[in-house]
Design a protein around this motif. Sequence first.
Motif, PDB file in Angstrom:
ATOM      1  N   MET A   1       0.847  -1.178   0.000  1.00  0.00           N
ATOM      2  CA  MET A   1       0.000   0.000   0.000  1.00  0.00           C
ATOM      3  C   MET A   1       0.893   1.242   0.000  1.00  0.00           C
ATOM      4  SD  MET A   1      -2.718   1.293   2.850  1.00  0.00           S
ATOM      5  CE  MET A   1      -3.836  -0.023   2.557  1.00  0.00           C
ATOM      6  N   ASP A   2       0.572   2.190  -0.848  1.00  0.00           N
ATOM      7  CA  ASP A   2       1.337   3.432  -0.925  1.00  0.00           C
ATOM      8  C   ASP A   2       0.691   4.452   0.002  1.00  0.00           C
ATOM      9  OD1 ASP A   2       2.961   5.502  -1.585  1.00  0.00           O
ATOM     10  OD2 ASP A   2       2.260   5.708  -3.642  1.00  0.00           O
ATOM     11  N   ASP A   3       1.289   4.630   1.167  1.00  0.00           N
ATOM     12  CA  ASP A   3       0.718   5.539   2.165  1.00  0.00           C
ATOM     13  C   ASP A   3       1.627   6.732   2.452  1.00  0.00           C
ATOM     14  OD1 ASP A   3       2.755   4.356   3.582  1.00  0.00           O
ATOM     15  OD2 ASP A   3       1.442   3.199   4.876  1.00  0.00           O
ATOM     16  N   ARG A   4       2.526   7.040   1.535  1.00  0.00           N
ATOM     17  CA  ARG A   4       3.484   8.118   1.788  1.00  0.00           C
ATOM     18  C   ARG A   4       2.807   9.471   1.964  1.00  0.00           C
ATOM     19  NH1 ARG A   4       6.216   8.111  -4.224  1.00  0.00           N
ATOM     20  NH2 ARG A   4       4.222   7.784  -5.213  1.00  0.00           N
ATOM     21  N   PHE A   5       1.698   9.717   1.287  1.00  0.00           N
ATOM     22  CA  PHE A   5       1.015  10.989   1.443  1.00  0.00           C
ATOM     23  C   PHE A   5       0.310  11.072   2.799  1.00  0.00           C
ATOM     24  CE2 PHE A   5       1.328  10.448  -3.187  1.00  0.00           C
ATOM     25  CZ  PHE A   5       2.132  11.550  -3.452  1.00  0.00           C
ATOM     26  N   ASP A   6      -0.221   9.943   3.259  1.00  0.00           N
ATOM     27  CA  ASP A   6      -0.817   9.907   4.598  1.00  0.00           C
ATOM     28  C   ASP A   6       0.252  10.146   5.662  1.00  0.00           C
ATOM     29  OD1 ASP A   6      -3.309   9.393   3.527  1.00  0.00           O
ATOM     30  OD2 ASP A   6      -3.178   7.229   3.843  1.00  0.00           O
ATOM     31  N   ARG A   7       1.411   9.540   5.485  1.00  0.00           N
ATOM     32  CA  ARG A   7       2.508   9.746   6.424  1.00  0.00           C
ATOM     33  C   ARG A   7       2.911  11.220   6.459  1.00  0.00           C
ATOM     34  NH1 ARG A   7       5.741   4.718   7.430  1.00  0.00           N
ATOM     35  NH2 ARG A   7       4.719   3.049   6.303  1.00  0.00           N
ATOM     36  N   ARG A   8       2.991  11.824   5.283  1.00  0.00           N
ATOM     37  CA  ARG A   8       3.341  13.238   5.200  1.00  0.00           C
ATOM     38  C   ARG A   8       2.311  14.092   5.945  1.00  0.00           C
ATOM     39  NH1 ARG A   8       2.023  17.757   2.485  1.00  0.00           N
ATOM     40  NH2 ARG A   8       3.679  19.177   1.884  1.00  0.00           N
ATOM     41  N   GLU A   9       1.040  13.826   5.712  1.00  0.00           N
ATOM     42  CA  GLU A   9      -0.015  14.602   6.373  1.00  0.00           C
ATOM     43  C   GLU A   9       0.036  14.422   7.889  1.00  0.00           C
ATOM     44  OE1 GLU A   9      -1.919  16.940   5.174  1.00  0.00           O
ATOM     45  OE2 GLU A   9      -1.183  16.611   3.139  1.00  0.00           O
ATOM     46  N   ASN A  83       1.402   1.295  11.288  1.00  0.00           N
ATOM     47  CA  ASN A  83       0.463   0.766  12.272  1.00  0.00           C
ATOM     48  C   ASN A  83      -0.587   1.845  12.565  1.00  0.00           C
ATOM     49  OD1 ASN A  83      -0.913  -0.244  14.487  1.00  0.00           O
ATOM     50  ND2 ASN A  83       0.918  -1.131  15.403  1.00  0.00           N
ATOM     51  N   ARG A  84      -1.630   1.847  11.777  1.00  0.00           N
ATOM     52  CA  ARG A  84      -2.670   2.876  11.872  1.00  0.00           C
ATOM     53  C   ARG A  84      -3.345   2.895  13.240  1.00  0.00           C
ATOM     54  NH1 ARG A  84      -5.730   2.342   6.041  1.00  0.00           N
ATOM     55  NH2 ARG A  84      -3.936   2.929   4.763  1.00  0.00           N
ATOM     56  N   ASP A  85      -3.609   1.714  13.792  1.00  0.00           N
ATOM     57  CA  ASP A  85      -4.275   1.639  15.086  1.00  0.00           C
ATOM     58  C   ASP A  85      -3.416   2.234  16.196  1.00  0.00           C
ATOM     59  OD1 ASP A  85      -6.493   0.486  13.941  1.00  0.00           O
ATOM     60  OD2 ASP A  85      -5.995  -1.554  14.571  1.00  0.00           O
ATOM     61  N   ALA A  86      -2.115   1.980  16.164  1.00  0.00           N
ATOM     62  CA  ALA A  86      -1.224   2.520  17.198  1.00  0.00           C
ATOM     63  C   ALA A  86      -1.192   4.042  17.148  1.00  0.00           C
ATOM     64  CB  ALA A  86       0.190   1.956  17.046  1.00  0.00           C
ATOM     65  N   LEU A  87      -1.158   4.598  15.945  1.00  0.00           N
ATOM     66  CA  LEU A  87      -1.122   6.055  15.801  1.00  0.00           C
ATOM     67  C   LEU A  87      -2.387   6.691  16.387  1.00  0.00           C
ATOM     68  CD1 LEU A  87       0.264   6.211  12.166  1.00  0.00           C
ATOM     69  CD2 LEU A  87       1.464   6.955  14.227  1.00  0.00           C
ATOM     70  N   VAL A 110      -8.886  15.370  11.515  1.00  0.00           N
ATOM     71  CA  VAL A 110      -7.755  14.677  10.900  1.00  0.00           C
ATOM     72  C   VAL A 110      -8.183  13.950   9.622  1.00  0.00           C
ATOM     73  CG1 VAL A 110      -5.946  12.926  11.246  1.00  0.00           C
ATOM     74  CG2 VAL A 110      -6.565  14.459  13.119  1.00  0.00           C
ATOM     75  N   GLU A 111      -9.419  13.443   9.585  1.00  0.00           N
ATOM     76  CA  GLU A 111      -9.908  12.723   8.406  1.00  0.00           C
ATOM     77  C   GLU A 111      -9.972  13.587   7.153  1.00  0.00           C
ATOM     78  OE1 GLU A 111     -13.648  11.138   9.780  1.00  0.00           O
ATOM     79  OE2 GLU A 111     -12.816   9.112   9.840  1.00  0.00           O
ATOM     80  N   ARG A 112      -9.925  14.885   7.311  1.00  0.00           N
ATOM     81  CA  ARG A 112      -9.928  15.762   6.127  1.00  0.00           C
ATOM     82  C   ARG A 112      -8.707  15.495   5.245  1.00  0.00           C
ATOM     83  NH1 ARG A 112     -11.039  21.131   9.539  1.00  0.00           N
ATOM     84  NH2 ARG A 112     -13.030  20.479  10.391  1.00  0.00           N
ATOM     85  N   THR A 113      -7.606  15.067   5.873  1.00  0.00           N
ATOM     86  CA  THR A 113      -6.386  14.804   5.116  1.00  0.00           C
ATOM     87  C   THR A 113      -5.962  13.340   5.141  1.00  0.00           C
ATOM     88  OG1 THR A 113      -5.065  15.443   7.042  1.00  0.00           O
ATOM     89  CG2 THR A 113      -5.485  17.147   5.388  1.00  0.00           C
ATOM     90  N   VAL A 114      -6.391  12.580   6.156  1.00  0.00           N
ATOM     91  CA  VAL A 114      -6.051  11.164   6.277  1.00  0.00           C
ATOM     92  C   VAL A 114      -7.356  10.415   6.535  1.00  0.00           C
ATOM     93  CG1 VAL A 114      -4.663   9.443   7.497  1.00  0.00           C
ATOM     94  CG2 VAL A 114      -3.790  11.773   7.232  1.00  0.00           C
ATOM     95  N   ALA A 115      -7.960   9.930   5.463  1.00  0.00           N
ATOM     96  CA  ALA A 115      -9.321   9.385   5.518  1.00  0.00           C
ATOM     97  C   ALA A 115      -9.494   8.231   6.502  1.00  0.00           C
ATOM     98  CB  ALA A 115      -9.754   8.941   4.124  1.00  0.00           C
ATOM     99  N   TRP A 116      -8.480   7.419   6.726  1.00  0.00           N
ATOM    100  CA  TRP A 116      -8.606   6.234   7.570  1.00  0.00           C
ATOM    101  C   TRP A 116      -8.362   6.515   9.053  1.00  0.00           C
ATOM    102  CZ3 TRP A 116      -4.135   5.874  10.119  1.00  0.00           C
ATOM    103  CH2 TRP A 116      -2.971   6.305   9.497  1.00  0.00           C
ATOM    104  N   PHE A 117      -7.931   7.701   9.420  1.00  0.00           N
ATOM    105  CA  PHE A 117      -7.531   7.961  10.799  1.00  0.00           C
ATOM    106  C   PHE A 117      -8.683   7.690  11.777  1.00  0.00           C
ATOM    107  CE2 PHE A 117      -6.688  10.343  14.628  1.00  0.00           C
ATOM    108  CZ  PHE A 117      -5.364  10.029  14.870  1.00  0.00           C
TER     109      PHE A 117
END
Length: 173
Positions: A1-9, A83-87, A110-117
Amino acid sequence: MDDRFDRRELLLHLGDMLEALNCLARTSKPTAPVAHLMQEEDSLQRFGFLRALAPKMTVAEFTQRVASAFFLWPRELLEAELNRDALASSVQHNLFDGNPDGWKAYVSHVERTVAWFGAGLPGMKADPLAEPPHDAAKDATPVDAPAAAALPAKSDAAIEKKGWPWPEPRSTS
């Protein structure tokens, strides 16, 4: 999964959280409620996520809770497997314990920029001693001390690191 933009946000959000913490610390009012300072200080107006805090949370309490909620983020954001749950759970349990409405408002921010948060985390129960929470900038309710975040166990197995922030392997031929 390419999550680099989520990491950046999420890194940008961490920076905003630290900037808000810095602005609050510069007021030199550790016992003042954050909600009260938001009304007085222009420097805090751009941090909409502060409105989700419990209304009586003081600057000193916010400082402690932010440190507990976000200290794992730099390491977690650099792991090969995010680890999305840990964050999300570290923030939920350390910054919003006993404040489910505040948590929902924060997740929406936060979901405005990271939909899964925050997706998939168990619901929170309100502190039975607290009044119904409202916008922190308008109302006041007590908050319990933060609970320790329950984080998933890590594996000792080596993980191949590909993609951001690690460069793609180059061909040696």
